[in-house]
Design a protein around this motif. Structure first.
Motif, short mmCIF file in Angstrom:
data_model
loop_
_atom_site.label_atom_id
_atom_site.label_comp_id
_atom_site.label_asym_id
_atom_site.label_seq_id
_atom_site.Cartn_x
_atom_site.Cartn_y
_atom_site.Cartn_z
N ALA A 1 0.86 -1.19 0.00
CA ALA A 1 0.00 0.00 0.00
C ALA A 1 0.89 1.23 0.00
O ALA A 1 1.89 1.28 0.71
CB ALA A 1 -0.93 0.02 1.21
N GLN A 2 0.51 2.22 -0.81
CA GLN A 2 1.28 3.46 -0.91
C GLN A 2 0.37 4.66 -0.72
O GLN A 2 -0.81 4.64 -1.11
CB GLN A 2 1.98 3.56 -2.27
N GLY A 3 0.94 5.71 -0.12
CA GLY A 3 0.18 6.94 0.08
C GLY A 3 -1.05 6.74 0.93
O GLY A 3 -2.09 7.39 0.71
N LEU A 4 -0.97 5.88 1.94
CA LEU A 4 -2.13 5.58 2.78
C LEU A 4 -2.52 6.82 3.58
O LEU A 4 -1.70 7.43 4.28
CB LEU A 4 -1.81 4.42 3.72
N HIS A 5 -3.79 7.19 3.48
CA HIS A 5 -4.33 8.37 4.16
C HIS A 5 -5.55 7.95 4.98
O HIS A 5 -6.53 7.42 4.43
CB HIS A 5 -4.72 9.43 3.13
N VAL A 6 -5.47 8.15 6.29
CA VAL A 6 -6.55 7.75 7.21
C VAL A 6 -7.43 8.96 7.49
O VAL A 6 -6.93 10.06 7.78
CB VAL A 6 -5.98 7.18 8.52
N LYS A 7 -8.75 8.76 7.43
CA LYS A 7 -9.72 9.83 7.69
C LYS A 7 -10.59 9.45 8.88
O LYS A 7 -11.08 8.32 8.97
CB LYS A 7 -10.58 10.06 6.45
N VAL A 8 -10.79 10.40 9.78
CA VAL A 8 -11.63 10.21 10.96
C VAL A 8 -12.72 11.29 10.94
O VAL A 8 -12.42 12.48 10.78
CB VAL A 8 -10.82 10.30 12.26
N GLU A 9 -13.98 10.86 11.11
CA GLU A 9 -15.11 11.78 11.02
C GLU A 9 -16.04 11.59 12.21
O GLU A 9 -16.37 10.45 12.58
CB GLU A 9 -15.87 11.52 9.71
N SER A 10 -16.46 12.68 12.82
CA SER A 10 -17.37 12.62 13.97
C SER A 10 -18.78 12.26 13.49
O SER A 10 -19.25 12.75 12.46
CB SER A 10 -17.40 13.96 14.69
N LEU A 11 -19.47 11.39 14.27
CA LEU A 11 -20.83 10.96 13.93
C LEU A 11 -21.88 11.58 14.84
O LEU A 11 -23.07 11.33 14.64
CB LEU A 11 -20.92 9.43 14.02
N HIS A 12 -21.47 12.35 15.81
CA HIS A 12 -22.41 12.98 16.76
C HIS A 12 -22.14 14.47 16.76
O HIS A 12 -20.98 14.90 16.78
CB HIS A 12 -22.23 12.39 18.16
N PRO A 13 -23.19 15.28 16.75
CA PRO A 13 -22.96 16.74 16.69
C PRO A 13 -22.19 17.29 17.88
O PRO A 13 -21.55 18.35 17.76
CB PRO A 13 -24.38 17.32 16.62
N ASP A 14 -22.24 16.60 19.01
CA ASP A 14 -21.54 17.09 20.20
C ASP A 14 -20.22 16.36 20.47
O ASP A 14 -19.61 16.57 21.52
CB ASP A 14 -22.44 16.96 21.43
N VAL A 15 -19.82 15.49 19.56
CA VAL A 15 -18.53 14.78 19.69
C VAL A 15 -17.47 15.55 18.91
O VAL A 15 -17.61 15.75 17.70
CB VAL A 15 -18.63 13.33 19.19
N HIS A 16 -16.43 15.99 19.61
CA HIS A 16 -15.35 16.75 18.99
C HIS A 16 -14.01 16.08 19.30
O HIS A 16 -13.84 15.47 20.37
CB HIS A 16 -15.34 18.19 19.49
N ALA B 1 -22.98 7.05 18.98
CA ALA B 1 -22.02 6.84 17.89
C ALA B 1 -20.97 7.94 17.96
O ALA B 1 -21.29 9.13 17.88
CB ALA B 1 -22.75 6.87 16.55
N LEU B 2 -19.72 7.53 18.11
CA LEU B 2 -18.64 8.51 18.31
C LEU B 2 -18.02 8.97 16.99
O LEU B 2 -17.99 10.15 16.68
CB LEU B 2 -17.56 7.91 19.22
N LEU B 3 -17.51 8.04 16.21
CA LEU B 3 -16.78 8.44 15.00
C LEU B 3 -16.77 7.31 13.98
O LEU B 3 -17.15 6.18 14.27
CB LEU B 3 -15.34 8.86 15.36
N LYS B 4 -16.31 7.67 12.78
CA LYS B 4 -16.18 6.72 11.68
C LYS B 4 -14.77 6.85 11.11
O LYS B 4 -14.25 7.95 10.94
CB LYS B 4 -17.22 7.02 10.61
N VAL B 5 -14.16 5.69 10.81
CA VAL B 5 -12.78 5.65 10.31
C VAL B 5 -12.77 5.03 8.92
O VAL B 5 -13.41 4.00 8.68
CB VAL B 5 -11.87 4.83 11.25
N GLY B 6 -12.06 5.66 8.00
CA GLY B 6 -11.87 5.12 6.65
C GLY B 6 -10.47 5.44 6.18
O GLY B 6 -9.70 6.15 6.84
N CYS B 7 -10.10 4.92 5.02
CA CYS B 7 -8.77 5.20 4.48
C CYS B 7 -8.80 5.09 2.96
O CYS B 7 -9.69 4.46 2.37
CB CYS B 7 -7.72 4.25 5.06
N VAL B 8 -7.82 5.70 2.34
CA VAL B 8 -7.63 5.64 0.90
C VAL B 8 -6.14 5.44 0.64
O VAL B 8 -5.29 6.02 1.32
CB VAL B 8 -8.15 6.92 0.20
N TYR B 9 -5.81 4.59 -0.33
CA TYR B 9 -4.42 4.31 -0.65
C TYR B 9 -4.33 3.80 -2.07
O TYR B 9 -5.35 3.56 -2.74
CB TYR B 9 -3.82 3.28 0.32
#
Length: 739
Positions: free
Chosen positions: A486-501, A550-558
């Motif tokens: 895998a090359q150029g792996l980029h991890v993304k984290v996104e909040s799923l609750h309006p009050d979760v920061h 629900a706290l967050l969602k994790v994804g990645c692109v590579y």
């Protein structure tokens, strides 16, 4: 009468000052022609003598005169004479001069073409055996041994050009003995000979010409390999994503700040990876199971590398060359006071291996240490290449301190930013970053600057403490480079609750960021080797809630380097239950383990700074406190493998900080290598970390272990060692363990 005697004495005196040269092949006995010519030359003197004594006619006088004439004739026959242009003596002089031209003035043996020795003719027209005069020049002489004229072009045993005929090139084996035994140093390979017009000519390599202005002469890629890879659609290998909350339950009316979520990534395995590499050993196959590599090795050949160090470096490079596939390309930069490219990027086919082995085996050690110039040449090879393999990396090895770019200071070393001057800017251009994997060799290298080079470029720093482990260290490194999935792996984290920061992302040396609204975050991971794992801790705030949050969602692109396709992995959600009451709080061992790792790395850095200030006692105390904290943690109490490795490593650091002398010799480099390993979560060589019995091998992958086994089998064939067992530092049970 008196004038005749005067003339006779003058004639005898002149003759005594003249020397008739003999031939080198001639014997001591004079030939008849020589004797007759000598008699002819002294006849005027004899005539004068007889004329001067002819007045004495008594019998006694006649007898004594006869004896005198006989003695004079005998003396004249042995006396050196002045040859005339038509005399045989002049012909003898010509014969002697001709014979002298056929004799090497250094070893005094004959020089004839076809006797297996290369000949060197200097600009002053004197000829010598090439091995004789090159040895003479190597010891500092730059003038002709015969006429003492200063030479402008010197004989030099350098690398062979690419067009030379192929032979059975190899790196001579070096057999080391651990218990104070001797080490056999390999001899340089004999230079091959080429036939031209039916006549045997010997190759005499002079000082190599200056490197070309542009390094765009790299060998084209293996297009058949790319076509084969293009036909293998549907074989994409995906990165595994998992996420673990610190606690699975939080009371519904309770809010939590700095609640930790672990993001875990694991690269897919590389099936049949190393089998394909061995199949390519003959250079006839095509690798279709891994991405081909462009590898540039920048090697220190300064005077301090002479002897066993250089011999073991050649052996290690021979191992690297033999384990590269026919689609991989290699270029070698050698540096001392200056740097030169031994050969351009070349495919490791059968002929490419042979030529590369010859070039590496021709290396000699001398001069100072100019690390920056070596890195500039290596970066220039990468930047100006005409074609590019998917994977690219630089390997740098040095056993000394750069004496040309950064002036050393006494006491505490300069900041890392000042050492970044050693690193070419072309290796740090964002997404196209080329990692420099650095190896510090021995006790005299500048570990601070070498560690800074690796950190800035995204590579690792390894500490090679003993000469015998250099090949194993290289083997572990290329075992990873030959398994990039895998090359150029980029991890993304996104909040799923309006009050979760998000508060922060603890990612070690990897670049991470949190958006201004604190609802999104990311981590730039880069390349992943097969089966490598990465762990990041995300700090979030948990608002009050009921039921489930629900706290967050994790994804990645590579990018898949083999298929050359971009892969988007769908997000994994992290949720926690919110009961009204929680009787027994449970902690995630996975999260606790990574907290221990990051805390240990921070303590290592703090202890090193304390040691640099001269406070070794405080440094040892910091490490001891960290050990107690790890062993008392939830993961430490559960017998976690990573916690055991951290404890053993911290104990080793304490031992290497027992005295200032030991810290300067090995402690600093050992600590920096450990920091590099934990901050990048990648295996490095330090101390005995490449040994299968060592605890400090938490980040080794199957490909690294397999390559290490090859190296150890090759180095010690008489005492085969059992296959190293992979001791996984990270195992994830289905349910978290209670505290």
């Amino acid at each position: 009468m008196e004038s005749r005697w005067r003339r006779a004495k003058m004639s005898l005196g002149l003759n005594l000052c003249v020397y008739v040269p003999r031939t080198l092949e001639g014997d001591d006995a004079a030939s008849p022609s020589t004797a007759s010519s000598t008699a002819a030359l002294v006849s005027p003197v004899a005539s004068s003598s007889s004329a001067a004594t002819s007045t004495d006619t008594t019998p006694t006088a006649a007898a004594s005169n006869g004896k005198a004439n006989g003695a004079a004739a005998a003396a004249a026959a042995l006396m050196p004479t002045t040859p005339t242009p038509t005399s045989a003596g002049l012909r003898l002089s010509k014969s002697g001069s001709k014979s002298f031209k056929k004799t090497c003035a250094i070893c005094l043996t004959t020089m004839k073409p076809g006797q297996g020795h290369a000949l060197f003719t200097a600009e002053c027209s004197h000829t010598f055996h090439f091995h004789c005069i090159s040895a003479n020049v190597k010891h500092g002489s730059s003038s002709c041994p015969v006429c003492r004229i200063k030479w402008k072009e010197l004989p030099f045993r350098g690398p062979l050009p690419a067009e030379l005929p192929q032979g059975n090139a190899r790196i001579n084996p070096v057999h080391g003995y651990q218990n104070g035994g001797h080490m056999t140093i390999p001899r340089p390979l004999p230079l091959p000979r080429a036939r031209s017009f039916g006549r045997l000519h010997h190759l005499a390599t002079l000082l190599p010409d200056a490197d070309p202005g542009t390094f765009n002469d790299d060998e084209p890629l293996d297009l058949s390999c790319e076509e084969a890879n293009g036909t293998q659609q549907g074989c994409l290998r995906t990165v595994e994503i998992k996420a673990y909350p610190e606690f699975t339950q939080v009371p519904e009316n309770t809010s939590e700040r700095n609640f930790t979520v672990l993001v875990h990534l694991k690269a897919p395995p590389a099936q049949h990876l190393l089998q394909s590499s061995s199949d390519l050993g003959d250079g006839n196959g095509v690798s279709t199971t891994r991405a081909p590599v462009d590898l540039i090795t920048v090697l220190d050949v300064s005077g301090s590398m002479a002897g066993t160090k250089l011999a073991l470096l050649k052996r290690a490079m021979g191992f690297v060359i033999q384990n590269l596939g026919s689609s991989d390309r290699l270029s070698v930069i050698a540096f001392s006071s200056s740097a030169r490219r031994l050969f351009p990027l070349r495919r490791m086919t059968e002929s490419g291996r042979q030529q590369s082995l010859l070039a590496v085996n021709s290396l000699t050690a001398n001069g100072g240490t100019n690390i920056a110039e070596g890195l500039r040449k290596g970066s220039k090879v990468i930047e100006e290449r005409q074609s590019k393999n998917p994977v690219c990396s630089i390997i740098l090895l040095s056993d000394g301190q750069d004496t040309y770019t950064v002036s050393p200071t006494a006491g505490v070393h300069k900041g890392a930013t000042e050492y970044c001057a050693l690193l070419p800017s072309t290796t740090t251009n964002g997404s196209q970053q080329v990692p420099v994997h650095v190896f510090g060799f021995g006790a005299d290298h500048d570990s601070v600057s070498l560690h800074s080079i690796s950190q800035t470029s995204g590579g690792t720093f390894s500490f090679i403490e003993t000469e015998a482990t250099i090949q194993d260290a290289f083997a572990q490194c290329i075992g990873g480079l030959l398994s990039v999935v895998a090359q150029g792996l980029h991890v993304k984290v996104e909040s799923l609750h309006p009050d979760v920061h998000f508060g922060s992302i603890r990612s070690g040396s990897y670049s991470s960021r949190v958006s201004d609204d604190s609802r999104n975050g990311s981590v730039d991971v880069g390349d992943l080797y097969a089966e490598e794992e990465r762990d990041f801790l995300v700090s979030v705030n948990v608002p009050p809630g009921c039921g489930e949050t629900a706290l967050l969602k994790v994804g990645c692109v590579y990018k898949d380097p083999l298929m050359k396709e971009t892969v988007n992995m769908s997000g994994v959600q992290v949720k926690i239950s919110r009961p009204a009451f929680v009787s027994a709080q449970s902690v995630s061992v996975e999260v606790d383990r990574q907290k221990n790792r990051l805390h240990a790395a921070e303590v290592m850095a703090e202890a090193r700074l304390s040691a640099e200030r001269g406070d070794l006692a405080n440094a040892v105390s910091l490490l001891e406190d960290c050990r107690r904290m790890i062993t008392g943690s939830a993961s430490g109490q559960s017998g976690d493998r990573l916690c055991q490795a951290l404890d053993a490593e911290l104990k080793e650091m304490q031992d290497r900080m027992a005295s200032r002398q030991r810290y300067e010799a090995s402690g600093r480099a050992y600590v920096l290598s450990g920091l590099s390993s934990h901050s990048w979560q990648r295996a490095t060589a330090r101390g005995d970390s490449t040994d299968s019995a060592s605890l400090v091998q938490a980040y080794q992958t199957s490909s690294m272990v397999d390559m290490l086994l090859r190296s150890q089998t090759m180095s010690r064939p008489s005492t085969p060692r059992p296959a190293p067992q992979i001791r996984h530092a990270k195992s994830f049970p289905a349910r978290p363990q209670p505290r």
